[in-house]
Design an enzyme around this catalytic site. Sequence first.
Site, PDB file in Angstrom:
ATOM      1  CB  CYS A 279      33.821  44.583  49.085  1.00 55.60           C
ATOM      2  SG  CYS A 279      35.259  44.013  49.538  1.00 55.60           S
TER       3      CYS A 279
ATOM      4  CB  THR B 127      39.122  48.563  45.815  1.00 60.55           C
ATOM      5  OG1 THR B 127      37.988  48.242  45.120  1.00 60.55           O
ATOM      6  CG2 THR B 127      38.455  49.422  46.853  1.00 60.55           C
TER       7      THR B 127
ATOM      8  CG  HIS C 238      33.884  50.556  38.174  1.00 60.31           C
ATOM      9  ND1 HIS C 238      33.599  50.238  39.026  1.00 60.31           N
ATOM     10  CD2 HIS C 238      34.190  49.414  37.393  1.00 60.31           C
ATOM     11  CE1 HIS C 238      33.848  48.795  39.662  1.00 60.31           C
ATOM     12  NE2 HIS C 238      34.165  48.451  38.347  1.00 60.31           N
TER      13      HIS C 238
ATOM     14  CG  HIS D  37      31.475  43.847  37.129  1.00 60.94           C
ATOM     15  ND1 HIS D  37      32.070  45.018  37.135  1.00 60.94           N
ATOM     16  CD2 HIS D  37      30.290  44.189  37.194  1.00 60.94           C
ATOM     17  CE1 HIS D  37      31.556  45.874  37.182  1.00 60.94           C
ATOM     18  NE2 HIS D  37      29.950  45.342  37.318  1.00 60.94           N
TER      19      HIS D  37
ATOM     20  CB  SER E 289      34.294  38.908  39.815  1.00 57.85           C
ATOM     21  OG  SER E 289      34.885  39.726  38.675  1.00 57.85           O
TER      22      SER E 289
ATOM     23  CB  CYS F 274      41.388  45.841  47.691  1.00 64.18           C
ATOM     24  SG  CYS F 274      41.025  44.629  46.500  1.00 64.18           S
TER      25      CYS F 274
ATOM     26  CD  GLU G 225      35.823  50.239  44.375  1.00 63.06           C
ATOM     27  OE1 GLU G 225      35.804  49.126  43.529  1.00 63.06           O
ATOM     28  OE2 GLU G 225      36.514  51.071  44.817  1.00 63.06           O
TER      29      GLU G 225
ATOM     30  CG  ASN H 254      39.616  42.504  39.548  1.00 65.34           C
ATOM     31  OD1 ASN H 254      40.309  41.357  39.363  1.00 65.34           O
ATOM     32  ND2 ASN H 254      38.220  42.390  39.807  1.00 65.34           N
TER      33      ASN H 254
ATOM     34  CB  SER I 191      35.763  42.272  35.625  1.00 67.37           C
ATOM     35  OG  SER I 191      36.851  42.286  36.636  1.00 67.37           O
TER      36      SER I 191
HETATM   37  S1  SF4 Z   1      38.334  43.169  44.185  1.00 66.32           S
HETATM   38 FE1  SF4 Z   1      39.052  43.908  46.361  1.00 66.32          FE
HETATM   39  S2  SF4 Z   1      37.525  45.681  46.973  1.00 66.32           S
HETATM   40 FE2  SF4 Z   1      36.627  44.359  45.219  1.00 66.32          FE
HETATM   41  S3  SF4 Z   1      35.635  42.849  46.060  1.00 66.32           S
HETATM   42 FE3  SF4 Z   1      37.496  41.789  45.851  1.00 66.32          FE
HETATM   43  S4  SF4 Z   1      38.433  42.336  47.878  1.00 66.32           S
HETATM   44 FE4  SF4 Z   1      36.846  43.708  47.813  1.00 66.32          FE
END
Ligand code: SF4
EC number: 1.17.7.4
Length: 316
Positions: free
Chosen positions: A101, A170, A129, A46, A273, A200, A131, A230, A228
């Site tokens: 991933c 994750t 989402h 993303h 990302s 993660c 994922e 995260n 995104s």
């Molecule tokens: S944020 Fe974590 S789960 Fe997502 S691609 Fe990166 S390492 Fe993998």
Amino acid sequence: MTTPPLTLYLAAPRGFCAGVDRAIKIVEMALEKWGAPVYVRHEIVHNKFVVDGLRDKGAVFVEELDECPPDRPVIFSAHGVPKAVPAEAAEREMVYVDATCPLVSKVHIEAARHHENGLQMVMIGHAGHPETVGTMGQLPEGEVLLVETPEDVAHLDVRDPEKLAFVTQTTLSLDDTAEIVAALKARFPAIVGPHKEDICYATTNRQEAVKAMAPDCDALLVVGAPNSSNSKRLVEVGARAGCRYAQLVQRAADIDWRALEGIRSIGLTAGASAPDVLIEEVIDAFRARYDVTVETVTTAEENVEFKVPRVLREPA
Ligand code: SF4
């Protein structure tokens, strides 16, 4: 003209994670091996800057497999895909490469194992989402119940409270997820879960770094994309940790300088990302306006690397 002093706290770790790095390399390798165009189902990661760069090299981004011609290779994004997607690609005799991933694949395997053992699955994640869609799509439709908040737990209608397991997306907020897990365990004491949650290492480390520096920052900027997960969580974590202004920016041009008037310190981080070049661009934009002192706030060392296949093979 003198520029005002500014302390720029730079989070470490920040930016690219091993899963993103691997996924981008897979697209680059595919372009090298098969030439353009190579199709990619969903944004490989993303980030618009990354996607535009790969598009310039000949990658074509689509949302669904039926948008890809059968005679060109297709790559599945780092977020993972429902099982039906590679099955359909195989049926159409397409060449495909899965850039999911490995830490997302691990969750897929967990979900499948619990299902085989007769447990009903609960997934903690964000509806829609990719994922979440990919992980829920590892099991037959209706087999995974989604919860997004602790309140959702109260409304779960389960087959057998003694035969339940949970997995998580994750890239969630550690604190929000802990609350949901606590609610699940309170209502279903027999529920089986991962040792920790499935969040993660990259998500965890970036959130911990923000928590450590946020109380000292007059403002916090997170370089990342609006889609995104995260990155958005980093903004929330910063605000919750006491930073009065926490904002997501895709790049330097998005910075609202008026909102930053009068600040003496700024925290800077980036989602998993977001490439380094965009973080550098933001630092340069601050240097153009302030007398910047950079202080790196290191809360963890990362040396995770995922193997990139040396040769991309066509699936048998
Ligand atoms: S944020 Fe974590 S789960 Fe997502 S691609 Fe990166 S390492 Fe993998």
